[in-house]
Write an enzyme that holds these catalytic residues in place. Structure first.
Site, PDB file in Angstrom:
ATOM      1  N   THR A 190       0.852  -1.180   0.000  1.00  0.00           N
ATOM      2  CA  THR A 190       0.000   0.000   0.000  1.00  0.00           C
ATOM      3  C   THR A 190       0.884   1.226   0.000  1.00  0.00           C
ATOM      4  O   THR A 190       2.096   1.123  -0.114  1.00  0.00           O
ATOM      5  CB  THR A 190      -0.930   0.013   1.207  1.00  0.00           C
ATOM      6  OG1 THR A 190      -1.788   1.131   1.098  1.00  0.00           O
ATOM      7  CG2 THR A 190      -0.162   0.064   2.500  1.00  0.00           C
ATOM      8  N   GLU A 275      -9.566   9.455  -2.486  1.00  0.00           N
ATOM      9  CA  GLU A 275      -9.749  10.900  -2.688  1.00  0.00           C
ATOM     10  C   GLU A 275     -11.079  11.186  -3.383  1.00  0.00           C
ATOM     11  O   GLU A 275     -11.304  10.795  -4.527  1.00  0.00           O
ATOM     12  CB  GLU A 275      -8.576  11.447  -3.499  1.00  0.00           C
ATOM     13  CG  GLU A 275      -7.285  11.449  -2.705  1.00  0.00           C
ATOM     14  CD  GLU A 275      -6.058  11.769  -3.533  1.00  0.00           C
ATOM     15  OE1 GLU A 275      -5.038  12.153  -2.919  1.00  0.00           O
ATOM     16  OE2 GLU A 275      -6.100  11.632  -4.762  1.00  0.00           O
TER      17      GLU A 275
END
Length: 404
Positions: A190, A275
């Site tokens: 990640t 986002e």
């Protein structure tokens, strides 16, 4: 706010781990942006890193240091990626390691550096080094929540997960934190993730464990299809509990399930906090010939801007999903055998729109915040799940204004 976010759960301390967080002022004054993780002597560690060819200087330094010895400290800064910084970036990463080593009474090679933030800007080494004493002063066993906050960039919420399991009559703890919200399509792990357990696990077994776990968690998420220059995931085993499950045993499987649970929760939190995300989408591909075929189909759907924008609009435009499956590169695909569902609503069957599909049923699903796309290829026994999110106006705004 992340989709379906319920707040940071209780994060259990892990024996042999202390964390200290401080505000160095690397990008914004007063914001926590520097985290120090101290590991007890005897801790084993394994890590997976980005496969981006332009990997950041701290990634290269951390990989080199970890290959030589077990770490004593991890140093993480936000606000600056120290990527695309050439030779000076390596010098700066080493300088930070030396500053921690001088304070911690160890060697620079005992430090693993990690950075995240803007690419191409010089690391403000003096600013960072000045804050290291404060990070040391803040070290404590209960520092997981503060550290989760201190590693964020464009994230809107801190991300942490914790499990406790009984092995051999004794309690074993697994706790982890992660960060990431954009530039998420990991080819290893990640954006940044740090997981620790107090079990005893030797280095070779820990490496195998991390690879298996990463492939079922962090390597199954995508926000936007981009792979960062700074991705890293570290798994640490301090041995403080004294519990040493034998690899291959039921006890080791119990530990692995706990680590997998923590990592999967952290990975899904990254997607939920994508986002500008307003939808959390699970893409399940079943009955493929092999894992690669299933993940190819799942990621083709997950990376389609047309699919992602349709989900943002809550538009049951099922043809976009159909088109994505069709261009995923599955050889000799029998179209009439493929079925596609949105939650429990069948949208594709027998090579086209399902005969019993009604737009109103699709709309009810698309109006939800959490949706599952299920693709049945009917050609084997392999299956895979990928987690993703939608594309909203805010995704464009956040990334357009990232440096302003």
């Amino acid at each position: 706010m992340a989709v379906g976010y319920q707040g940071l759960p209780k994060l259990y301390p892990v024996g042999g781990v202390r964390l200290g967080t401080t505000a160095a002022g690397i990008k914004k004054p007063g914001r926590p942006d520097l985290v120090l993780i101290e590991l007890a002597r005897g801790t084993t560690a394994s890590a997976v890193f980005t496969r981006n060819a332009f990997c950041a200087a701290p990634v290269i330094v951390a990989r080199e240091h970890l290959s030589a010895r077990a770490p004593a400290y991890l140093l993480i800064n936000t606000g600056n990626a120290n990527a695309g910084t050439g030779r000076q970036g390596f010098i700066d990463a080493h300088t930070c390691c030396e500053a921690v080593a001088a304070r911690g009474g160890c060697e620079a090679a005992d430090i693993l550096p990690f950075s995240t933030g803007v690419i191409g800007e010089p690391l403000p080494v003096a600013t960072l080094a000045d804050a290291i004493p404060a990070a040391f002063a803040a070290l404590n066993t209960e520092g997981w929540a503060s550290a989760a906050d201190g590693i964020l960039t464009t994230d809107t919420v801190p991300k942490g997960a914790s499990r406790q399991v009984e092995i051999g009559g004794r309690m074993v703890t697994v706790t982890g934190i992660s960060k990431g919200a954009g530039m998420i399509r990991p080819d290893m792990a990640t954006m940044l993730a740090f997981i620790a357990t107090d079990a005893v696990v030797e280095r070779g077994a820990l490496e195998g464990l991390l690879k298996r776990v990463a492939d079922l968690s962090f390597n199954r998420i995508s926000v936007d299809g981009d792979t960062s220059t700074n991705d890293a995931c570290v798994l640490m085993a301090t041995g403080a509990s004294g519990v040493e499950p034998e690899p291959g045993s039921d006890d080791f499987s119990t530990l692995e399930a706990a680590v997998t649970g923590v990592c999967r929760e952290l990975a899904q939190l990254i997607v939920r906090d994508g986002e500008g995300a307003t939808k959390f989408i699970a893409i399940e591909v079943v009955k493929g010939r092999d894992q690669k075929e299933c993940t190819d189909v799942a990621y083709t759907i997950a990376h389609s801007p047309l699919v992602k924008t349709a989900f943002f609009a809550s538009d049951p435009n099922w043809g976009r999903i159909l088109a994505a499956v069709g261009r995923a590169g599955v050889p000799d695909l029998d179209l009439e055998s493929v079925t596609i569902h949105l939650n429990e609503v069948c949208i594709v069957r027998d090579g086209g729109r399902a005969a019993d599909y009604e737009e109103a049923k699709g709309q009810l699903v698309m109006d939800q915040e959490e949706i599952t796309i299920r693709v049945d290829l009917s050609r084997g026994s392999a299956e895979a799940t990928v987690w993703t999110c939608d594309f909203s106006y805010d995704y464009v705004r956040i990334n357009a204004e990232y440096r302003t």
